[in-house]
Scaffold this active site. Structure first.
Site, PDB file in Angstrom:
ATOM      1  N   ASP A 266       0.750  -1.162   0.089  1.00 33.79           N
ATOM      2  CA  ASP A 266       0.015   0.023   0.130  1.00 33.79           C
ATOM      3  C   ASP A 266       0.751   1.251   0.015  1.00 33.79           C
ATOM      4  O   ASP A 266       2.094   1.332   0.243  1.00 33.79           O
ATOM      5  CB  ASP A 266      -0.825  -0.011   1.265  1.00 33.79           C
ATOM      6  CG  ASP A 266      -0.278  -0.394   2.663  1.00 33.79           C
ATOM      7  OD1 ASP A 266       0.969  -0.441   2.747  1.00 33.79           O
ATOM      8  OD2 ASP A 266      -0.987  -0.705   3.333  1.00 33.79           O
TER       9      ASP A 266
ATOM     10  N   ASN B 153      -7.557  -2.673  14.150  1.00 33.72           N
ATOM     11  CA  ASN B 153      -8.917  -2.794  14.075  1.00 33.72           C
ATOM     12  C   ASN B 153      -8.962  -3.981  12.903  1.00 33.72           C
ATOM     13  O   ASN B 153      -9.983  -4.277  12.286  1.00 33.72           O
ATOM     14  CB  ASN B 153      -9.537  -1.665  13.296  1.00 33.72           C
ATOM     15  CG  ASN B 153      -9.031  -1.075  12.008  1.00 33.72           C
ATOM     16  OD1 ASN B 153      -7.984  -1.821  11.479  1.00 33.72           O
ATOM     17  ND2 ASN B 153      -9.479  -0.194  11.262  1.00 33.72           N
TER      18      ASN B 153
ATOM     19  N   HIS C  72      -7.228  -4.618  10.208  1.00 29.30           N
ATOM     20  CA  HIS C  72      -6.906  -4.427   8.820  1.00 29.30           C
ATOM     21  C   HIS C  72      -5.500  -5.139   8.272  1.00 29.30           C
ATOM     22  O   HIS C  72      -4.765  -5.381   9.174  1.00 29.30           O
ATOM     23  CB  HIS C  72      -6.975  -2.940   8.341  1.00 29.30           C
ATOM     24  CG  HIS C  72      -5.789  -2.069   8.778  1.00 29.30           C
ATOM     25  ND1 HIS C  72      -6.067  -1.069   9.365  1.00 29.30           N
ATOM     26  CD2 HIS C  72      -4.461  -2.076   8.836  1.00 29.30           C
ATOM     27  CE1 HIS C  72      -4.789  -0.295   9.778  1.00 29.30           C
ATOM     28  NE2 HIS C  72      -3.859  -1.148   9.211  1.00 29.30           N
TER      29      HIS C  72
ATOM     30  N   GLU D 197      -9.693  -1.892   5.094  1.00 31.68           N
ATOM     31  CA  GLU D 197     -10.422  -1.608   6.489  1.00 31.68           C
ATOM     32  C   GLU D 197     -11.627  -2.404   6.710  1.00 31.68           C
ATOM     33  O   GLU D 197     -12.219  -3.253   5.839  1.00 31.68           O
ATOM     34  CB  GLU D 197     -10.726  -0.047   6.527  1.00 31.68           C
ATOM     35  CG  GLU D 197      -9.476   0.946   6.259  1.00 31.68           C
ATOM     36  CD  GLU D 197      -8.989   1.188   7.377  1.00 31.68           C
ATOM     37  OE1 GLU D 197      -9.022   0.230   8.360  1.00 31.68           O
ATOM     38  OE2 GLU D 197      -8.487   2.116   7.884  1.00 31.68           O
TER      39      GLU D 197
HETATM   40  C1  GLP Z   1      -0.259   0.228   8.711  1.00 30.33           C
HETATM   41  C2  GLP Z   1      -0.054  -0.402   7.422  1.00 30.33           C
HETATM   42  C3  GLP Z   1      -0.318  -1.881   7.428  1.00 30.33           C
HETATM   43  C4  GLP Z   1       0.212  -2.154   8.972  1.00 30.33           C
HETATM   44  C5  GLP Z   1      -0.370  -1.735  10.088  1.00 30.33           C
HETATM   45  C6  GLP Z   1       0.086  -2.093  11.627  1.00 30.33           C
HETATM   46  O1  GLP Z   1      -1.626   0.670   8.679  1.00 30.33           O
HETATM   47  N1  GLP Z   1      -0.668  -0.183   6.228  1.00 30.33           N
HETATM   48  O2  GLP Z   1       0.010  -2.646   6.537  1.00 30.33           O
HETATM   49  O3  GLP Z   1      -0.038  -3.840   9.088  1.00 30.33           O
HETATM   50  O4  GLP Z   1      -0.081  -0.336   9.577  1.00 30.33           O
HETATM   51  O5  GLP Z   1       1.135  -1.331  11.862  1.00 30.33           O
HETATM   52  P1  GLP Z   1       2.156  -1.718  13.112  1.00 30.33           P
HETATM   53  O6  GLP Z   1       2.969  -2.845  12.651  1.00 30.33           O
HETATM   54  O7  GLP Z   1       2.904  -0.487  13.233  1.00 30.33           O
HETATM   55  O8  GLP Z   1       1.292  -1.929  14.060  1.00 30.33           O
END
Ligand code: GLP
Length: 241
Positions: free
Chosen positions: A67, A136, A138, A143
């Site tokens: 992304d 959440n 995702h 989402e």
């Molecule tokens: C972002 C990314 C996700 C990732 C998420 C969790 O939203 N788009 O791909 O999994 O963060 O991040 P973290 O690993 O910092 O908790």
């Protein structure tokens, strides 16, 4: 689904890096689907260390990232393109020409999403997709919603995600409201999926996603149906299951 129970973040990162490294050793031209966020950074660090020791060669590897924020270009400090260079690409012998990330500066959302899905198809699909888990539920930026998404699409980020990601925007700028993300179908079509999760704060969502029903309200729950899914999580993240 397989669960690898790691002691802590470092152990989780080494276990995930071991799987990625085995993938690249067995198929040097692997297509790796890569993720951002704080969860995979340790795995990237470990891979960099093994690369430095001459144990792993990325010269033939191709990568596609999950992304990117809409409106941020590759030189923007907060862009995922920059994140990948800083945390991984710049420290290994990967050819930047073999790396792909959705183009956050392309204002033609439909065109950009089509281009990205065509690109994934032209590479022959993803051999191994690395994922983190949003608070959440995702994955990528898919989402919670009423239905599972298909291919790459433009998404409006939920309030929870904007809040969770605010910590990276330390210069006081607003977190972008939109992103381009691979869809659930893109992720499910990967031949192997590895998710890294750590910390007590993720324990509840891990329980919901992997012991609850498969539902688009918890996007990661779909991974229960993937034929080769490995959850690499530390004790705190697994503490409720
Ligand atoms: C972002 C990314 C996700 C990732 C998420 C969790 O939203 N788009 O791909 O999994 O963060 O991040 P973290 O690993 O910092 O908790």
């Amino acid at each position: 689904m397989r669960i690898i129970n790691a002691r802590d973040y470092e152990h989780m990162s080494r276990q995930a890096a071991n799987i990625i490294s085995a993938q690249v050793i067995l198929k040097p031209s692997s297509v790796l689907g890569l993720a951002t966020g704080s969860s995979p950074i340790g795995a990237y660090r470990q891979l960099i260390e093994w690369y430095g020791k001459g144990d792993i060669d990325f010269s033939a590897v191709r990568t596609v990232n999950l992304d990117e924020y809409v409106g941020l270009g590759p030189e923007d400090e907060q862009s995922y393109a920059r994140f990948m260079r800083k945390n991984f690409f710049d420290s290994v012998n990967i050819d930047l020409k073999n790396t792909s990330i959705p183009d956050g500066l392309n204002g033609d959302a439909e065109g950009e999403c089509k281009r990205y899905d065509k690109l994934i198809a032209s590479l022959g699909g993803i051999d191994l997709q690395l994922l983190g888990l949003g608070p959440n539920g995702h994955i990528g930026f898919n989402e919670p919603g009423e239905s599972f998404t298909k291919g790459t699409h433009k998404v409006r980020l939920s309030k929870a995600t904007v809040e969770a990601n605010r910590r990276f925007f330390t210069d006081g700028r607003a977190v972008p409201e939109y992103a381009y993300t691979m869809g659930i179908c893109d992720i499910m079509q990967a031949r192997r999926v590895v998710m890294v999760v750590s910390g007590r704060a993720k324990a509840e969502i891990v329980r919901e996603a992997f012991t609850g029903p498969v539902t688009p309200r918890v996007p990661a729950s779909i991974l229960q149906l993937h034929r080769d899914f490995t959850l690499v999580a530390d004790e705190e993240a697994l503490s409720l299951i």
